[in-house]
Design an enzyme around this catalytic site. Sequence first.
Site, PDB file in Angstrom:
ATOM      1  N   PHE A  52       3.784 -10.639   0.910  1.00 42.72           N
ATOM      2  CA  PHE A  52       4.950 -11.235   1.892  1.00 42.72           C
ATOM      3  C   PHE A  52       5.115 -10.823   3.549  1.00 42.72           C
ATOM      4  O   PHE A  52       5.206 -11.567   4.451  1.00 42.72           O
ATOM      5  CB  PHE A  52       7.268 -11.263   1.310  1.00 42.72           C
ATOM      6  CG  PHE A  52       7.255 -10.086   1.349  1.00 42.72           C
ATOM      7  CD1 PHE A  52       7.726  -9.326   3.009  1.00 42.72           C
ATOM      8  CD2 PHE A  52       7.128  -8.959   0.274  1.00 42.72           C
ATOM      9  CE1 PHE A  52       8.536  -8.172   2.676  1.00 42.72           C
ATOM     10  CE2 PHE A  52       7.338  -7.105   0.492  1.00 42.72           C
ATOM     11  CZ  PHE A  52       7.964  -7.698   2.132  1.00 42.72           C
ATOM     12  N   LYS A  76      -3.537 -18.427  -3.249  1.00 45.17           N
ATOM     13  CA  LYS A  76      -2.305 -17.921  -3.131  1.00 45.17           C
ATOM     14  C   LYS A  76      -1.395 -16.985  -2.977  1.00 45.17           C
ATOM     15  O   LYS A  76      -1.421 -15.953  -2.246  1.00 45.17           O
ATOM     16  CB  LYS A  76      -2.412 -17.523  -4.746  1.00 45.17           C
ATOM     17  CG  LYS A  76      -1.160 -18.291  -6.137  1.00 45.17           C
ATOM     18  CD  LYS A  76      -0.087 -17.433  -5.234  1.00 45.17           C
ATOM     19  CE  LYS A  76       0.117 -16.177  -6.006  1.00 45.17           C
ATOM     20  NZ  LYS A  76       1.593 -15.857  -5.011  1.00 45.17           N
ATOM     21  N   GLU A 115       4.587 -15.959  -2.280  1.00 44.25           N
ATOM     22  CA  GLU A 115       5.706 -16.937  -2.980  1.00 44.25           C
ATOM     23  C   GLU A 115       6.863 -16.556  -1.936  1.00 44.25           C
ATOM     24  O   GLU A 115       7.541 -17.405  -2.293  1.00 44.25           O
ATOM     25  CB  GLU A 115       6.261 -17.025  -4.304  1.00 44.25           C
ATOM     26  CG  GLU A 115       7.304 -16.104  -5.419  1.00 44.25           C
ATOM     27  CD  GLU A 115       5.876 -14.358  -5.668  1.00 44.25           C
ATOM     28  OE1 GLU A 115       5.184 -14.709  -5.006  1.00 44.25           O
ATOM     29  OE2 GLU A 115       6.385 -13.859  -5.783  1.00 44.25           O
ATOM     30  N   SER A 154       1.459  -4.831  -3.681  1.00 46.48           N
ATOM     31  CA  SER A 154       2.171  -3.998  -4.550  1.00 46.48           C
ATOM     32  C   SER A 154       1.045  -2.928  -4.851  1.00 46.48           C
ATOM     33  O   SER A 154      -0.152  -3.286  -5.308  1.00 46.48           O
ATOM     34  CB  SER A 154       3.610  -3.508  -4.614  1.00 46.48           C
ATOM     35  OG  SER A 154       3.061  -4.812  -5.842  1.00 46.48           O
ATOM     36  N   CYS A 196       2.517  -1.702   5.495  1.00 42.47           N
ATOM     37  CA  CYS A 196       1.880  -1.250   4.727  1.00 42.47           C
ATOM     38  C   CYS A 196       0.994   0.729   5.388  1.00 42.47           C
ATOM     39  O   CYS A 196       0.507   0.847   5.170  1.00 42.47           O
ATOM     40  CB  CYS A 196       0.460  -2.046   4.411  1.00 42.47           C
ATOM     41  SG  CYS A 196      -0.606  -1.929   5.794  1.00 42.47           S
ATOM     42  N   GLU A 249       5.945   4.584  -2.078  1.00 39.46           N
ATOM     43  CA  GLU A 249       6.630   4.164  -0.930  1.00 39.46           C
ATOM     44  C   GLU A 249       7.610   3.181  -0.848  1.00 39.46           C
ATOM     45  O   GLU A 249       8.507   2.308  -1.601  1.00 39.46           O
ATOM     46  CB  GLU A 249       5.624   2.775  -0.807  1.00 39.46           C
ATOM     47  CG  GLU A 249       5.216   2.242   0.013  1.00 39.46           C
ATOM     48  CD  GLU A 249       4.509   0.637   0.130  1.00 39.46           C
ATOM     49  OE1 GLU A 249       4.344  -0.003  -1.363  1.00 39.46           O
ATOM     50  OE2 GLU A 249       3.347   0.469   1.093  1.00 39.46           O
TER      51      GLU A 249
HETATM   52  P1  NAD Z   1       3.583  -7.812  -4.464  1.00 38.67           P
HETATM   53  O1  NAD Z   1       2.703  -6.913  -5.325  1.00 38.67           O
HETATM   54  O2  NAD Z   1       4.685  -7.872  -4.977  1.00 38.67           O
HETATM   55  O3  NAD Z   1       2.726  -9.495  -3.935  1.00 38.67           O
HETATM   56  C1  NAD Z   1       1.398  -9.006  -3.346  1.00 38.67           C
HETATM   57  C2  NAD Z   1       1.046 -10.624  -4.266  1.00 38.67           C
HETATM   58  O4  NAD Z   1       0.863 -10.617  -5.592  1.00 38.67           O
HETATM   59  C3  NAD Z   1       1.939 -12.117  -3.837  1.00 38.67           C
HETATM   60  O5  NAD Z   1       0.882 -13.037  -4.234  1.00 38.67           O
HETATM   61  C4  NAD Z   1       2.347 -11.826  -5.206  1.00 38.67           C
HETATM   62  O6  NAD Z   1       2.855 -13.411  -5.677  1.00 38.67           O
HETATM   63  C5  NAD Z   1       1.072 -11.703  -6.416  1.00 38.67           C
HETATM   64  N1  NAD Z   1       2.473 -10.711  -7.512  1.00 38.67           N
HETATM   65  C6  NAD Z   1       3.133 -10.117  -8.112  1.00 38.67           C
HETATM   66  N2  NAD Z   1       4.008 -10.108  -9.253  1.00 38.67           N
HETATM   67  C7  NAD Z   1       2.226  -9.921  -9.740  1.00 38.67           C
HETATM   68  C8  NAD Z   1       2.074  -9.409 -10.852  1.00 38.67           C
HETATM   69  N3  NAD Z   1       2.284  -9.708 -11.726  1.00 38.67           N
HETATM   70  N4  NAD Z   1       0.969  -9.871 -11.371  1.00 38.67           N
HETATM   71  C9  NAD Z   1      -0.679 -11.067 -10.495  1.00 38.67           C
HETATM   72  N5  NAD Z   1      -0.022 -10.940  -9.225  1.00 38.67           N
HETATM   73  C10 NAD Z   1       1.861 -10.770  -8.334  1.00 38.67           C
HETATM   74  O7  NAD Z   1       3.412  -6.873  -2.784  1.00 38.67           O
HETATM   75  P2  NAD Z   1       4.356  -7.290  -1.958  1.00 38.67           P
HETATM   76  O8  NAD Z   1       5.815  -6.911  -2.293  1.00 38.67           O
HETATM   77  O9  NAD Z   1       4.349  -9.517  -1.907  1.00 38.67           O
HETATM   78  O10 NAD Z   1       3.564  -6.819  -0.657  1.00 38.67           O
HETATM   79  C11 NAD Z   1       3.878  -5.593  -0.333  1.00 38.67           C
HETATM   80  C12 NAD Z   1       3.555  -4.608  -0.400  1.00 38.67           C
HETATM   81  O11 NAD Z   1       1.913  -4.895  -0.052  1.00 38.67           O
HETATM   82  C13 NAD Z   1       3.811  -3.241  -0.449  1.00 38.67           C
HETATM   83  O12 NAD Z   1       3.574  -2.065  -1.693  1.00 38.67           O
HETATM   84  C14 NAD Z   1       2.532  -3.019   0.851  1.00 38.67           C
HETATM   85  O13 NAD Z   1       2.373  -1.312   1.058  1.00 38.67           O
HETATM   86  C15 NAD Z   1       1.445  -3.818   0.141  1.00 38.67           C
HETATM   87  N6  NAD Z   1       0.296  -3.867   1.654  1.00 38.67           N
HETATM   88  C16 NAD Z   1      -0.677  -3.506   1.544  1.00 38.67           C
HETATM   89  C17 NAD Z   1      -1.767  -3.700   2.788  1.00 38.67           C
HETATM   90  C18 NAD Z   1      -2.871  -2.763   2.895  1.00 38.67           C
HETATM   91  O14 NAD Z   1      -3.898  -3.538   3.446  1.00 38.67           O
HETATM   92  N7  NAD Z   1      -2.768  -2.611   2.086  1.00 38.67           N
HETATM   93  C19 NAD Z   1      -1.248  -4.344   3.726  1.00 38.67           C
HETATM   94  C20 NAD Z   1       0.118  -5.285   3.487  1.00 38.67           C
HETATM   95  C21 NAD Z   1       0.471  -4.877   2.145  1.00 38.67           C
END
Ligand code: NAD
Length: 496
Positions: free
Chosen positions: A149, A173, A176, A226, A281, A381
């Site tokens: 997000f 994808k 959401e 994450s 991040c 984090e």
């Molecule tokens: P998230 O892991 O909750 O969601 C990321 C994506 O995975 C979304 O599209 C979501 O729909 C999907 N998803 C969520 N749960 C899932 C599951 N159980 N199985 C399969 N798919 C699933 O992450 P978020 O909260 O949207 O984003 C924040 C996180 O992203 C933070 O931890 C941040 O550090 C990380 N991030 C990392 C970088 C990097 O370059 N390392 C960059 C930006 C964000």
Amino acid sequence: MKQVSHYIDGQFVLGEGSRQITVTNPANNEAIAVVNCAQDSEVEAAIASAKKAFDSWKETPVSERARVMLRYQALLKEHHDELAEILAKETGKTFEDAKGDVWRGIEVAEHACNVASLSMGETVENVARAIDTYSYTQPLGVCAGITPFNFPAMIPLWMFPIAIACGNTFVLKPSEQDPMTPQRLVELFEIAGAPKGVLQLVHGDKTAVDILLTHPDIKAISFVGSVGVGQYVYKTGTDNLKRVQAFAGAKNHSVIMPDANKKQVINNLVGASVGAAGQRCMAISVAVFVGSSKQWIDEVAAEIGKVKPGLWDDPDAGYGPLISPAAKARVLSLIEEGKQQGADCLVDGSNFTVDGYESGNWVGPTVFSKVTPSMSIYQEEIFGPVLCCIEVDTLEEAIALVNASPYGNGTSIFTASGAAARKYQHEVEVGQVGINIPIPVPLPFFSFTGWKGSFYGDQHAYGKQAVRFYSETKTITARWFEEDIDTAPNMTIALK
Ligand code: NAD
């Protein structure tokens, strides 16, 4: 109420899925849009259409593919502020921050225009007598991207422009929680003249992701999100024999040496820690004060305490609300744990709110000192506007602390000493290092090179590495027999 669309086989469709997700304004949690999660059959239709489109897209000359990207980056620039407004409204980011999110994505689309030079192979003549070896890059097929997000423009743009420029087709994808920005990115891609089927957009959550991770026609997966989900995506994708790059969470340290420029340290720490509500991040979430620089902690805290969160269109707002009530509840509970575990809460943003928007996901700037590595505010984090301050005596101790962290996304050192900076840059086990630069995100001609628990995979996002990730290398070793020249009748005539 706006209905968010999928983009499947060249058509924007609302989808028939019965499960709905509401998109809310994080400033007051009022619904602003609704999206039907893609059903299995819709995700499969997107993959099938992308597979079909691959047959002709992979044969499209590289300069034509680059021209689509040239038109696309120009369109993105033309629609820059419009995209930033959509983004700000669904994420709560300030308009300035939203513009940055869009701009950093545009820079990757610009980079994708260089695909011809980026995908050049190698040649060595006479690897043996009269034998030459040369290599080409060729696209993989259908690639997929799963995005978080917190950068709904930049991170999708890390992925599909480069994958598609390389001759692949792509299924996106997005998160959401803020799907409207990616939808607009896809609409503009269609206007840029991308052939039908080359890019597909499906909305949803784990259910849609699981199809992408296991479907035999998906060749590569790019994920950003994450840690837990990143590990799951990496394991499941590779178990299904796919190429996977998974960018995950982080805990980024900034090391403050006593000879650093104090004014710069304070200015930089404010934006790097609580900017974007800490939902980056590459946010600096730990400041490590070496030796006498610990005397600056109170001043750092006082400056951070002056930052006022606010609405996306308030020019005085330092940052916006967190993305969801769940994110806010998690951050507040970690702040509470920090207090209970003995850290000194110098600035407490737990009870912050904005007049008239009391139901929003606000958390004020928060600063802890006397933090130790065993505390949950250090280990987790937080992904909120919270800075943890730690004191150490030497640079060696600071390096040992950073290297003991399971994460390795970004770090920085503030110092006037070239020798200290050189030692830090050389010894620190983190993939992106800033020297007197708090958040060292590389521009797209380099790659985004997180390490350790912040990245699972091999080739990183953008730069040359992304072209390698989205391509196969074909190496050809060729021998031609001179004596055959005489045996080919037409050639004999031609040579005579
Ligand atoms: P998230 O892991 O909750 O969601 C990321 C994506 O995975 C979304 O599209 C979501 O729909 C999907 N998803 C969520 N749960 C899932 C599951 N159980 N199985 C399969 N798919 C699933 O992450 P978020 O909260 O949207 O984003 C924040 C996180 O992203 C933070 O931890 C941040 O550090 C990380 N991030 C990392 C970088 C990097 O370059 N390392 C960059 C930006 C964000």
